[in-house]
Design a protein around this motif. Structure first.
Motif, PDB file in Angstrom:
ATOM      1  N   SER A   1      -4.293   4.148   1.733  1.00  0.00           N
ATOM      2  CA  SER A   1      -5.524   4.343   2.500  1.00  0.00           C
ATOM      3  C   SER A   1      -6.607   5.034   1.669  1.00  0.00           C
ATOM      4  O   SER A   1      -6.370   6.090   1.084  1.00  0.00           O
ATOM      5  CB  SER A   1      -5.229   5.188   3.734  1.00  0.00           C
ATOM      6  OG  SER A   1      -6.457   5.496   4.359  1.00  0.00           O
TER       7      SER A   1
ATOM      8  N   LYS B   1      -2.262  -4.909   8.976  1.00  0.00           N
ATOM      9  CA  LYS B   1      -0.881  -4.565   8.659  1.00  0.00           C
ATOM     10  C   LYS B   1      -0.337  -3.402   9.475  1.00  0.00           C
ATOM     11  O   LYS B   1      -1.085  -2.503   9.866  1.00  0.00           O
ATOM     12  CB  LYS B   1      -0.722  -4.279   7.157  1.00  0.00           C
ATOM     13  CG  LYS B   1      -1.029  -2.868   6.697  1.00  0.00           C
ATOM     14  CD  LYS B   1      -0.854  -2.735   5.178  1.00  0.00           C
ATOM     15  CE  LYS B   1       0.562  -2.471   4.726  1.00  0.00           C
ATOM     16  NZ  LYS B   1       0.994  -1.089   4.948  1.00  0.00           N
TER      17      LYS B   1
ATOM     18  N   THR C   1      10.930   2.142   4.788  1.00  0.00           N
ATOM     19  CA  THR C   1      10.253   3.436   4.930  1.00  0.00           C
ATOM     20  C   THR C   1       9.979   3.694   6.406  1.00  0.00           C
ATOM     21  O   THR C   1       9.494   2.824   7.123  1.00  0.00           O
ATOM     22  CB  THR C   1       8.931   3.402   4.144  1.00  0.00           C
ATOM     23  OG1 THR C   1       9.237   3.141   2.767  1.00  0.00           O
ATOM     24  CG2 THR C   1       8.192   4.722   4.262  1.00  0.00           C
TER      25      THR C   1
ATOM     26  N   ALA D   1       0.814  -1.220   0.000  1.00  0.00           N
ATOM     27  CA  ALA D   1       0.000   0.000   0.000  1.00  0.00           C
ATOM     28  C   ALA D   1       0.844   1.265   0.000  1.00  0.00           C
ATOM     29  O   ALA D   1       1.728   1.426   0.832  1.00  0.00           O
ATOM     30  CB  ALA D   1      -0.871   0.005   1.252  1.00  0.00           C
ATOM     31  N   MET D   2       0.537   2.164  -0.928  1.00  0.00           N
ATOM     32  CA  MET D   2       1.206   3.454  -0.882  1.00  0.00           C
ATOM     33  C   MET D   2       0.276   4.616  -1.139  1.00  0.00           C
ATOM     34  O   MET D   2       0.124   5.474  -0.299  1.00  0.00           O
ATOM     35  CB  MET D   2       2.378   3.488  -1.868  1.00  0.00           C
ATOM     36  CG  MET D   2       3.600   2.764  -1.333  1.00  0.00           C
ATOM     37  SD  MET D   2       5.032   2.905  -2.378  1.00  0.00           S
ATOM     38  CE  MET D   2       4.687   1.697  -3.625  1.00  0.00           C
TER      39      MET D   2
ATOM     40  N   GLY E   1      11.413  -2.562   4.337  1.00  0.00           N
ATOM     41  CA  GLY E   1      12.813  -2.612   3.917  1.00  0.00           C
ATOM     42  C   GLY E   1      13.172  -3.785   3.032  1.00  0.00           C
ATOM     43  O   GLY E   1      14.349  -4.084   2.844  1.00  0.00           O
TER      44      GLY E   1
ATOM     45  N   HIS F   1      -4.820  -1.029   8.260  1.00  0.00           N
ATOM     46  CA  HIS F   1      -3.504  -0.679   8.793  1.00  0.00           C
ATOM     47  C   HIS F   1      -3.561  -0.135  10.212  1.00  0.00           C
ATOM     48  O   HIS F   1      -4.526   0.512  10.614  1.00  0.00           O
ATOM     49  CB  HIS F   1      -2.741   0.264   7.853  1.00  0.00           C
ATOM     50  CG  HIS F   1      -3.332   1.625   7.685  1.00  0.00           C
ATOM     51  ND1 HIS F   1      -4.030   2.007   6.562  1.00  0.00           N
ATOM     52  CD2 HIS F   1      -3.314   2.708   8.493  1.00  0.00           C
ATOM     53  CE1 HIS F   1      -4.414   3.266   6.690  1.00  0.00           C
ATOM     54  NE2 HIS F   1      -4.000   3.719   7.856  1.00  0.00           N
TER      55      HIS F   1
ATOM     56  N   ASN G   1      -7.523  -0.728   1.180  1.00  0.00           N
ATOM     57  CA  ASN G   1      -6.758  -0.333   2.373  1.00  0.00           C
ATOM     58  C   ASN G   1      -7.486   0.765   3.155  1.00  0.00           C
ATOM     59  O   ASN G   1      -7.953   1.741   2.575  1.00  0.00           O
ATOM     60  CB  ASN G   1      -5.370   0.174   1.940  1.00  0.00           C
ATOM     61  CG  ASN G   1      -4.459   0.493   3.111  1.00  0.00           C
ATOM     62  OD1 ASN G   1      -4.682   1.445   3.839  1.00  0.00           O
ATOM     63  ND2 ASN G   1      -3.436  -0.321   3.293  1.00  0.00           N
TER      64      ASN G   1
ATOM     65  N   ALA H   1       7.315  -1.639  -0.892  1.00  0.00           N
ATOM     66  CA  ALA H   1       6.610  -0.370  -1.099  1.00  0.00           C
ATOM     67  C   ALA H   1       7.618   0.696  -1.540  1.00  0.00           C
ATOM     68  O   ALA H   1       7.789   0.945  -2.729  1.00  0.00           O
ATOM     69  CB  ALA H   1       5.853   0.036   0.161  1.00  0.00           C
ATOM     70  N   GLY H   2       8.310   1.308  -0.580  1.00  0.00           N
ATOM     71  CA  GLY H   2       9.163   2.470  -0.856  1.00  0.00           C
ATOM     72  C   GLY H   2      10.139   2.259  -2.006  1.00  0.00           C
ATOM     73  O   GLY H   2      10.359   3.159  -2.811  1.00  0.00           O
TER      74      GLY H   2
HETATM   75  C1  FNR Z   1       3.002   3.834   2.666  1.00  0.00           C
HETATM   76  N1  FNR Z   1       2.459   2.832   3.472  1.00  0.00           N
HETATM   77  C2  FNR Z   1       1.096   2.774   3.676  1.00  0.00           C
HETATM   78  N2  FNR Z   1       0.524   1.710   4.304  1.00  0.00           N
HETATM   79  C3  FNR Z   1      -0.807   1.637   4.465  1.00  0.00           C
HETATM   80  O1  FNR Z   1      -1.291   0.636   5.011  1.00  0.00           O
HETATM   81  N3  FNR Z   1      -1.627   2.639   4.022  1.00  0.00           N
HETATM   82  C4  FNR Z   1      -1.137   3.745   3.389  1.00  0.00           C
HETATM   83  O2  FNR Z   1      -1.887   4.627   2.993  1.00  0.00           O
HETATM   84  C5  FNR Z   1       0.268   3.830   3.201  1.00  0.00           C
HETATM   85  N4  FNR Z   1       0.833   4.919   2.585  1.00  0.00           N
HETATM   86  C6  FNR Z   1       2.158   4.902   2.233  1.00  0.00           C
HETATM   87  C7  FNR Z   1       2.683   5.923   1.450  1.00  0.00           C
HETATM   88  C8  FNR Z   1       4.009   5.888   1.042  1.00  0.00           C
HETATM   89  C9  FNR Z   1       4.536   6.990   0.176  1.00  0.00           C
HETATM   90  C10 FNR Z   1       4.842   4.800   1.432  1.00  0.00           C
HETATM   91  C11 FNR Z   1       6.284   4.712   0.990  1.00  0.00           C
HETATM   92  C12 FNR Z   1       4.337   3.806   2.237  1.00  0.00           C
HETATM   93  C13 FNR Z   1       3.320   1.826   4.145  1.00  0.00           C
HETATM   94  C14 FNR Z   1       3.722   0.667   3.254  1.00  0.00           C
HETATM   95  O3  FNR Z   1       2.606  -0.076   2.818  1.00  0.00           O
HETATM   96  C15 FNR Z   1       4.688  -0.277   3.995  1.00  0.00           C
HETATM   97  O4  FNR Z   1       4.042  -0.886   5.074  1.00  0.00           O
HETATM   98  C16 FNR Z   1       5.910   0.466   4.533  1.00  0.00           C
HETATM   99  O5  FNR Z   1       6.289   1.484   3.638  1.00  0.00           O
HETATM  100  C17 FNR Z   1       7.093  -0.462   4.739  1.00  0.00           C
HETATM  101  O6  FNR Z   1       7.513  -1.035   3.530  1.00  0.00           O
HETATM  102  P1  FNR Z   1       8.773  -0.454   2.677  1.00  0.00           P
HETATM  103  O7  FNR Z   1       8.391   0.890   2.146  1.00  0.00           O
HETATM  104  O8  FNR Z   1       9.924  -0.363   3.616  1.00  0.00           O
HETATM  105  O9  FNR Z   1       8.971  -1.460   1.573  1.00  0.00           O
END
Ligand code: FNR
Length: 342
Positions: free
Chosen positions: A93, A184, A214, A62-63, A259, A147, A122, A280-281
């Motif tokens: 979200s 999550k 992230t 999710a991003m 990560g 989340h 999400n 994600a990131g």
């Molecule tokens: C997220 N993540 C996230 N998770 C979620 O449940 N709802 C959301 O709206 C968001 N928004 C969001 C925006 C951006 C720009 C990022 C980079 C991440 C969190 C994501 O799903 C994940 O749990 C974390 O980022 C950890 O994974 P990475 O980024 O380390 O691979």
């Protein structure tokens, strides 16, 4: 600050604050096997997300969404990637679209671009049952991610300060939506205690969203005049959180995230007991800096490298990888010992 502006800030700060911290995977070492008796061509990456059979253990987590044209374009590209690679994709979200229906397009684009793909809706644990149902319907989603983001809320100046009742809301949502629920974290990891509480609601899929990628404390601190930097190094490293989760519940599906950037990270996550791994990131970074083709090559490369790693270990499928022996040292070993996890 408007919700849309915050979404765009998250993207730029996520890209700026960097991704690589200590996931704990550096403390995990596979044991080389000189006689693996395998053939790379016969290695299967088929994995299971709960009951859902997926072609590989990698998914895009999710991003985004809810930031107008910018997030619509990102979601459109993510959906194209997910469609070509045949991997699941979660949207960010959807509260933005619940509050402002004009934002729906920035999410629904993923279903338009990938009509038959596996898509996860999400929402945060503050959602009502009706809001959760609306998120699923908006995307004809296959699963719903709920989340938990306590630390992010605490660091956000306008963030929530009331965390009572989240578990019972999760339980109600899980009992009323017609798709499986994935609970999550967003980069702070889940403990054994948290996992046991979640499992008590009947939910059987968790995404431990561990520390090491992230960092939402750093991201939100970028927007604070006086940062709460004590939360920047807060959380359970991803490798440790997977072990905590597996120790807490043998039969649940564990998605590893936080990560995850390489095939070796994925392999270690699975060997520690995860069933699937989310990025994600890093995907956002590849996509925004180098475009869709590059990102496609990166993920395809990861999938091939994962096959090479399985072949080297003598594992022809994911369940064999989950049984492969490994050695744990350093901080991760010390943590697991103190927590009574073998
Ligand atoms: C997220 N993540 C996230 N998770 C979620 O449940 N709802 C959301 O709206 C968001 N928004 C969001 C925006 C951006 C720009 C990022 C980079 C991440 C969190 C994501 O799903 C994940 O749990 C974390 O980022 C950890 O994974 P990475 O980024 O380390 O691979």
């Amino acid at each position: 600050m408007s919700r849309a502006k915050r979404k765009l800030d998250h993207i730029s700060h996520a890209l700026k604050t960097g991704q690589k911290q200590d996931t704990g995977f550096g403390d995990i070492r596979f044991i080389h096997q000189s006689l693996p008796n395998t053939n790379v061509d016969n290695v299967s990456l088929t994995a299971y997300f709960g009951e859902l059979k997926v072609s590989s253990p990698i998914f895009i987590n999710a991003m985004t969404g809810g930031g107008g044209a910018v997030t619509e374009k990102i979601n459109s590209q993510l959906a194209e990637l997910a469609c070509i690679l045949d991997i699941p994709l979660a949207v960010g979200s959807q509260m933005a679209a619940i509050k402002d229906p004009a934002e729906k397009n920035s999410y629904q684009i993923v279903r338009k671009k990938n009509p038959r793909g596996v898509i996860f809706a999400n929402i945060g644990s503050e959602a009502t049952i009706d809001q959760a149902k609306a998120c699923v319907d908006m995307l004809e989603a296959n699963c719903l991610q709920v989340h938990l983001n306590v630390i992010q809320e605490l660091v956000m100046p306008e963030g929530d300060r009331h965390f009572e009742g989240a578990l019972s809301r999760v339980e109600k949502i899980a009992n009323h939506v017609n798709v499986p629920v994935i609970v999550k974290e967003v980069g702070f990891g889940m403990s054994m205690e948290t996992i046991k509480k979640i499992v008590s609601t009947g939910v059987s899929i968790v995404d431990i969203g561990g520390f090491g990628g992230t960092n939402f404390s750093k991201i939100e601190n970028e927007r604070r005049l006086s940062p709460y930097s004590f939360f920047d190094d807060w959380g359970i490293p991803t490798a440790i959180s997977i072990a905590e989760a597996r120790n807490a519940a043998e039969n649940i599906t564990i998605a590893a995230s936080g990560g995850i950037q390489t095939a070796l990270d994925v392999a270690k996550a699975l060997a520690l007991g995860a069933n699937v791994a989310g990025l994600a990131g890093k995907v956002l970074q590849w996509l925004t800096a180098n475009g869709l083709e590059f990102t496609l090559e990166k993920i395809n490369g990861m999938l091939y490298e994962l096959k090479l790693i399985l072949a080297a270990l003598g594992a022809e499928d994911i369940s064999a990888l989950q049984r492969t022996p490994l050695v744990i040292h350093g901080n991760t070993l010390s943590w697991l010992k103190q927590r009574g996890i073998n």
